[in-house]
Design a protein around this motif. Structure first.
Motif, PDB file in Angstrom:
ATOM      1  N   SER A  56       0.833  -1.203   0.000  1.00  0.00           N
ATOM      2  CA  SER A  56       0.000   0.000   0.000  1.00  0.00           C
ATOM      3  C   SER A  56       0.873   1.260   0.000  1.00  0.00           C
ATOM      4  O   SER A  56       2.087   1.210   0.128  1.00  0.00           O
ATOM      5  CB  SER A  56      -0.905   0.002   1.229  1.00  0.00           C
ATOM      6  N   VAL A  57       0.207   2.431  -0.115  1.00  0.00           N
ATOM      7  CA  VAL A  57       0.922   3.714  -0.154  1.00  0.00           C
ATOM      8  C   VAL A  57       1.597   3.999   1.183  1.00  0.00           C
ATOM      9  O   VAL A  57       2.713   4.520   1.252  1.00  0.00           O
ATOM     10  CB  VAL A  57      -0.053   4.844  -0.532  1.00  0.00           C
ATOM     11  N   ARG A  58       0.936   3.638   2.289  1.00  0.00           N
ATOM     12  CA  ARG A  58       1.521   3.886   3.614  1.00  0.00           C
ATOM     13  C   ARG A  58       2.770   3.047   3.831  1.00  0.00           C
ATOM     14  O   ARG A  58       3.758   3.498   4.394  1.00  0.00           O
ATOM     15  CB  ARG A  58       0.483   3.583   4.689  1.00  0.00           C
ATOM     16  N   THR A  63       8.699   2.806   4.323  1.00  0.00           N
ATOM     17  CA  THR A  63       9.974   2.162   4.003  1.00  0.00           C
ATOM     18  C   THR A  63      10.864   3.003   3.115  1.00  0.00           C
ATOM     19  O   THR A  63      12.022   2.658   2.907  1.00  0.00           O
ATOM     20  CB  THR A  63       9.688   0.825   3.298  1.00  0.00           C
ATOM     21  N   THR A  64      10.350   4.110   2.582  1.00  0.00           N
ATOM     22  CA  THR A  64      11.165   4.958   1.706  1.00  0.00           C
ATOM     23  C   THR A  64      12.038   5.893   2.549  1.00  0.00           C
ATOM     24  O   THR A  64      11.536   6.566   3.445  1.00  0.00           O
ATOM     25  CB  THR A  64      10.266   5.786   0.778  1.00  0.00           C
ATOM     26  N   PRO A  65      13.359   5.975   2.308  1.00  0.00           N
ATOM     27  CA  PRO A  65      14.229   6.893   3.072  1.00  0.00           C
ATOM     28  C   PRO A  65      13.925   8.348   2.729  1.00  0.00           C
ATOM     29  O   PRO A  65      13.357   8.632   1.662  1.00  0.00           O
ATOM     30  CB  PRO A  65      15.636   6.488   2.637  1.00  0.00           C
TER      31      PRO A  65
END
Length: 257
Positions: A56-58, A63-65
């Motif tokens: 999902s988007v959340r 997890t994106t730095p």
């Protein structure tokens, strides 16, 4: 050979029966019993093929730095205070400019204080000079005029210098002073007194000069008083002799009659 068709007739129904028991549901479903949550049953139903789940988007955002530019809503961790930071060239330039400005300001303040102090001393000296000159002037009720009186004093001093021209250097130095001071005491007495008080104020700063002045003034005063007393005594003796002569002449005139 006749046994094989018979075996086939009994084995096939047995296999079908076994398969039915395997696929037989463990829970009995009734036609009149509805499903409690049909949507939940659809969600928990597993797909036929194991397809990979799409995040999902959340989950992607978690997890994106953070971006390299540092623009983010999440506060950045401050660097540790124990880590020393070397000053950059900009910081060193700023410190040098600050030191130069402070030095220039300090010199400007010192220069301004020096100019103000000099002007204060000049104004004080001018005020003292003008007040001193004003204090030497005679009061209006004394009817003294400095212009003709000063000319008379100057003429008297020049006359004393001319009189003592053929004498020694001490007499030539003292005679103009005596004649000028005597004339000043006679012509402008109040101004002469003010000048004497001013000279005495300056002489009190030097005790040796003040003592010599007192000693000389006392000697001159004693000389004048002695001369006055002798002159009065001589005048009295002359009057007494004149009176005696007058009485003798009167007696002689009486006897002659």
């Amino acid at each position: 050979m006749a046994f094989q068709p018979l075996l086939r007739q009994h084995v096939i129904p047995l296999a079908a029966l076994t398969t039915g028991f395997v696929v037989l549901p463990k829970t009995s479903a009734h036609a009149d019993q509805p499903i409690a949550d049909p949507i939940r049953e659809i969600r928990i139903r597993k797909p036929i093929y194991d397809a990979p789940s799409i995040p999902s988007v959340r989950e992607i955002a978690a997890t994106t730095p953070p971006p390299a530019s540092g623009i983010t809503d999440k506060p950045q961790d401050e660097p540790s205070a124990t880590t020393p930071r070397r000053p950059s060239p900009t910081d060193r330039l700023a410190n040098e400019l600050k030191r130069g400005r402070l030095l220039l300001h300090r010199w400007a303040v010192r220069s301004e204080d020096a100019v103000n102090g000099g002007m204060d001393r000049f104004m004080s000296a001018e005020h003292n000079f003008t007040s001193t000159i004003a204090s030497l002037a005679p009061p209006k009720e004394s009817n003294e005029k400095l212009l003709p009186g000063g000319i008379y004093v100057l003429v008297a001093a020049m006359a004393g210098s001319i009189i003592s021209r053929n004498r020694n250097i001490l007499i030539r130095f003292v005679t103009p002073i005596i004649t000028g001071v005597t004339t000043a005491n006679y012509v402008v007495p109040r101004t002469t007194q003010n000048v004497g008080n001013l000279v005495w104020d300056y002489e009190k700063r030097f005790p040796v000069v003040a003592d010599n002045h007192v000693r000389i003034s006392q000697g001159v005063r004693h000389f004048l008083e002695t001369g006055k007393a002798h002159s009065q005594m001589g005048l009295a003796m002359a009057e007494e002799r004149v009176q005696g002569v007058t009485e003798a002449v009167q007696d002689w005139v009486k006897k002659g009659r």
